[in-house]
Motif scaffolding. Structure first.
Motif, PDB file in Angstrom:
ATOM      1  N   UNK A   2       0.847  -1.192   0.000  1.00 60.26           N
ATOM      2  CA  UNK A   2       0.000   0.000   0.000  1.00 60.26           C
ATOM      3  C   UNK A   2       0.896   1.260   0.000  1.00 60.26           C
ATOM      4  N   UNK A   3       0.877   1.949  -1.155  1.00 57.92           N
ATOM      5  CA  UNK A   3       1.778   3.097  -1.335  1.00 57.92           C
ATOM      6  C   UNK A   3       1.473   4.225  -0.342  1.00 57.92           C
ATOM      7  N   UNK A   4       0.138   4.426  -0.079  1.00 56.85           N
ATOM      8  CA  UNK A   4      -0.232   5.516   0.836  1.00 56.85           C
ATOM      9  C   UNK A   4       0.299   5.255   2.249  1.00 56.85           C
ATOM     10  N   UNK A   5       0.197   3.994   2.659  1.00 57.70           N
ATOM     11  CA  UNK A   5       0.687   3.643   3.997  1.00 57.70           C
ATOM     12  C   UNK A   5       2.204   3.771   4.067  1.00 57.70           C
ATOM     13  N   UNK A   6       2.864   3.393   2.962  1.00 61.73           N
ATOM     14  CA  UNK A   6       4.324   3.515   2.906  1.00 61.73           C
ATOM     15  C   UNK A   6       4.729   4.986   3.000  1.00 61.73           C
ATOM     16  N   UNK A   7       3.970   5.822   2.299  1.00 57.44           N
ATOM     17  CA  UNK A   7       4.199   7.269   2.322  1.00 57.44           C
ATOM     18  C   UNK A   7       4.024   7.801   3.755  1.00 57.44           C
ATOM     19  N   UNK A   8       2.982   7.294   4.430  1.00 56.54           N
ATOM     20  CA  UNK A   8       2.739   7.711   5.804  1.00 56.54           C
ATOM     21  C   UNK A   8       3.916   7.296   6.705  1.00 56.54           C
ATOM     22  N   UNK A  10       6.996   6.794   5.875  1.00 53.99           N
ATOM     23  CA  UNK A  10       8.167   7.639   5.586  1.00 53.99           C
ATOM     24  C   UNK A  10       8.030   9.009   6.253  1.00 53.99           C
ATOM     25  N   UNK A  11       6.797   9.546   6.227  1.00 53.25           N
ATOM     26  CA  UNK A  11       6.566  10.859   6.874  1.00 53.25           C
ATOM     27  C   UNK A  11       6.796  10.753   8.370  1.00 53.25           C
ATOM     28  N   UNK A  12       6.335   9.606   8.934  1.00 52.47           N
ATOM     29  CA  UNK A  12       6.519   9.392  10.373  1.00 52.47           C
ATOM     30  C   UNK A  12       8.009   9.357  10.716  1.00 52.47           C
ATOM     31  N   UNK A  13       8.783   8.631   9.882  1.00 49.32           N
ATOM     32  CA  UNK A  13      10.234   8.527  10.117  1.00 49.32           C
ATOM     33  C   UNK A  13      10.886   9.904  10.044  1.00 49.32           C
ATOM     34  N   UNK A  14      10.381  10.720   9.102  1.00 50.40           N
ATOM     35  CA  UNK A  14      10.936  12.062   8.925  1.00 50.40           C
ATOM     36  C   UNK A  14      10.601  12.961  10.120  1.00 50.40           C
ATOM     37  N   UNK A  15       9.383  12.795  10.624  1.00 51.09           N
ATOM     38  CA  UNK A  15       8.943  13.622  11.769  1.00 51.09           C
ATOM     39  C   UNK A  15       9.773  13.320  13.018  1.00 51.09           C
ATOM     40  N   UNK A 280      -1.641   8.785  21.005  1.00 47.35           N
ATOM     41  CA  UNK A 280      -2.643   9.738  20.497  1.00 47.35           C
ATOM     42  C   UNK A 280      -2.704   9.697  18.971  1.00 47.35           C
ATOM     43  N   UNK A 281      -1.543   9.526  18.367  1.00 48.73           N
ATOM     44  CA  UNK A 281      -1.482   9.487  16.899  1.00 48.73           C
ATOM     45  C   UNK A 281      -2.284   8.290  16.364  1.00 48.73           C
ATOM     46  N   UNK A 282      -2.088   7.144  17.029  1.00 43.73           N
ATOM     47  CA  UNK A 282      -2.822   5.951  16.596  1.00 43.73           C
ATOM     48  C   UNK A 282      -4.332   6.146  16.832  1.00 43.73           C
ATOM     49  N   UNK A 283      -4.659   6.770  17.977  1.00 45.09           N
ATOM     50  CA  UNK A 283      -6.063   7.040  18.281  1.00 45.09           C
ATOM     51  C   UNK A 283      -6.697   7.921  17.221  1.00 45.09           C
ATOM     52  N   UNK A 300       4.698  -1.698  10.265  1.00 39.48           N
ATOM     53  CA  UNK A 300       5.544  -2.731   9.656  1.00 39.48           C
ATOM     54  C   UNK A 300       6.494  -2.095   8.640  1.00 39.48           C
ATOM     55  N   UNK A 301       5.964  -1.227   7.795  1.00 37.56           N
ATOM     56  CA  UNK A 301       6.805  -0.561   6.786  1.00 37.56           C
ATOM     57  C   UNK A 301       7.911   0.259   7.468  1.00 37.56           C
ATOM     58  N   UNK A 302       7.469   0.970   8.514  1.00 39.77           N
ATOM     59  CA  UNK A 302       8.402   1.848   9.244  1.00 39.77           C
ATOM     60  C   UNK A 302       9.579   1.035   9.821  1.00 39.77           C
TER      61      UNK A 302
END
Lengths: 387, 94
Positions: A2-8, A10-15, A280-283, A300-302
């Motif tokens: 899932x590309x969108x989840x992968x994108x998410x 990557x954003x999380x890793x960047x944050x 909170x983020x997961x919530x 998992x991707x992260x």
């Protein structure tokens, strides 16, 4: 995927860049250290085992008071009468201490250069002119002698204190450096003279057995006929090689334990729960419609991105460190202190078992350590998590 | 595909390629070829003594041929061959 989840992910890793880069660096270092240790061990073991089959099948030694002593050459003729024995060769060899350079040389005597396996000798030495009153030396020996102004000959001090002059006839080829660095080969009678052996005395007896399966039987017969002799089979030598590495690996184990300990601290940190911000983020994700499996997929991707990149980089660095830089410091654990260290290179060897072991030791454990706390939080109600 | 995913993809390809190129390079220039192995085997068959010359301490050089007691016969009072021995050995100043 899932590309969108992968994108998410990557954003999380960047944050959380600094936190994730720290985990990435620790994982990379751990993989690098463990891989380097395994690569050095594997290469050394490979070098040792390479020539194991070429060694004599049985070696006989004589002990006096538990200490190695000379053996009577006539025993070798009696050994030949045992069925299955192909050859029985008394050998004269030992160590010579060169006080000025504070080094020991290993000296082996052979039956005159002209007669015995001359062609084999010519293949492994740098010269084609071998005189019977000269010696062939390893490159380490040649270097030490040259440093002490012995360029053409060397004056050995015999067992009785007199001097024995022997000319340097040639050196062993550099391909055999790991085996020949400290070796000196010369006429057997000269060595006997140097060590003060009486006629008919030898250091040990090397035995070849025609059928390798019969080695234990022949060894048993020798033990029964000569209970005063120490019988050493090729298998014993192989076991002693293993023991050397088990001992040395014990030193490596200290490094291994500290690396694993560091890694499991990270894992424990992850498993022991998530921060309130992460919860909170997961919530919020659940409140806007994400399913549990979506959250887990993103996690998992992260974790896969961090652990797989750390693993690949760690292996890359370990290959460079061990085989390109020749493992400075770590290699010394095996070599130890020596006045006459050969400048050898570790032979490259790909051991897939080691690569898989390291992979399963790092990637799945880290992934599980990330997934489990996320799953615990993701299965709760969004309202409960965010409160 | 976003910039991030493209970057991730190319980073992955780059590191895998680097690893493969490094392994190929090492296999060509840093592994033992048949000739080297043959040479080592010839030497070992000719000499017939085990172990590697990575140390020239007598009790360790041909360790597989030694017994525990040989250490004392080969290296009386453990002189000058190990870093630790300098603790008990003082070199004479002639």
């Amino acid at each position: 995927m899932n590309i969108q989840l992968l994108e998410y992910a990557l954003k999380y890793l960047q944050r959380n860049f600094f936190k994730n880069i720290f985990i990435f660096v620790v994982l990379t270092l751990m993989t690098w250290l463990l891989a380097s240790m395994f690569f050095i061990t594997n290469s050394m073991k490979y070098e040792l085992n390479l020539t194991l089959d070429t060694l004599p099948d049985i070696i006989l030694q004589h002990k006096k008071g538990g200490i190695s002593s000379t053996i009577d050459e006539s025993i070798s003729m009696q050994i030949l009468e045992i069925p299955g024995v192909e050859s029985s060769q008394p050998r004269v060899w030992g160590y010579y201490y060169f006080e000025k350079a504070e080094v020991y040389f290993s000296i082996l005597g052979i039956d005159e250069f002209e007669k015995q396996n001359r062609q084999t000798l010519l293949n492994i030495v740098d010269t084609q002119n071998i005189e019977s009153n000269s010696m062939i030396v390893g490159q380490g020996v040649a270097k030490i002698l040259e440093q002490n102004y012995y360029k053409e000959y060397f004056n050995f001090i015999k067992e009785d204190g007199s001097v024995m002059k022997v000319y340097i006839g040639g050196t062993f080829k550099s391909q055999t450096l790991l085996e020949s660095n400290d070796m000196i080969v010369m006429d057997k009678n000269s060595v006997r003279d140097l060590f003060g052996y009486a006629s008919g005395e030898a250091t040990d007896i090397a035995i070849k057995v025609t059928n390798k399966l019969e080695v234990p039987t022949v060894a048993l017969k020798i033990t029964q006929n000569y209970p005063n002799l120490r019988v050493l089979t090729n298998e014993d030598i192989r076991v002693s090689y293993e023991n050397i590495f088990n001992y040395k690996n014990g030193l490596f184990l200290a490094l291994f334990v500290s690396s694993i300990f560091t890694f499991f601290i990270i894992v424990y940190d992850r498993l022991s729960g998530m921060s309130s911000a992460q919860k909170r983020e997961i919530g919020i994700l659940k409140a806007i419609g994400w399913r549990v499996e979506d959250v887990l997929k993103a996690k998992l991707y992260e974790s896969l991105i961090i652990s797989i990149f750390a693993y690949l980089l760690g292996i890359f660095l370990a290959f460079s460190f061990v085989y390109l830089l020749n493992a400075p410091l770590l290699k010394d654990i095996f070599i130890g202190y020596s006045q006459m260290k050969p400048a050898f290179e570790l032979a490259f060897l790909v051991d897939f078992q080691t690569l898989f072991l390291l992979f399963f030791l790092s990637v799945p454990i880290y992934v599980i350590a990330t997934i489990i706390p996320s799953w615990k939080v993701a299965t709760l109600d969004a309202d409960e998590v965010m409160r | 595909m976003s910039r991030r995913i493209t970057f991730l993809f190319f980073s992955f390809v780059a590191i895998v390629s680097l690893l493969i190129v490094e392994m190929i390079y090492l296999a060509i220039f840093h592994s033992l070829d048949e000739k080297d192995i043959q040479m080592k085997s010839s030497f070992s068959r000719y000499i017939g003594l085990p172990n590697l010359a990575i140390t020239n301490t007598p009790s360790l050089r041909h360790a597989s041929l030694n017994s525990v007691f040989d250490i004392y016969s080969l290296d009386p009072v453990l002189r000058e061959y190990d870093k630790g021995t300098y603790v008990i050995f003082m070199k004479k100043d002639f």
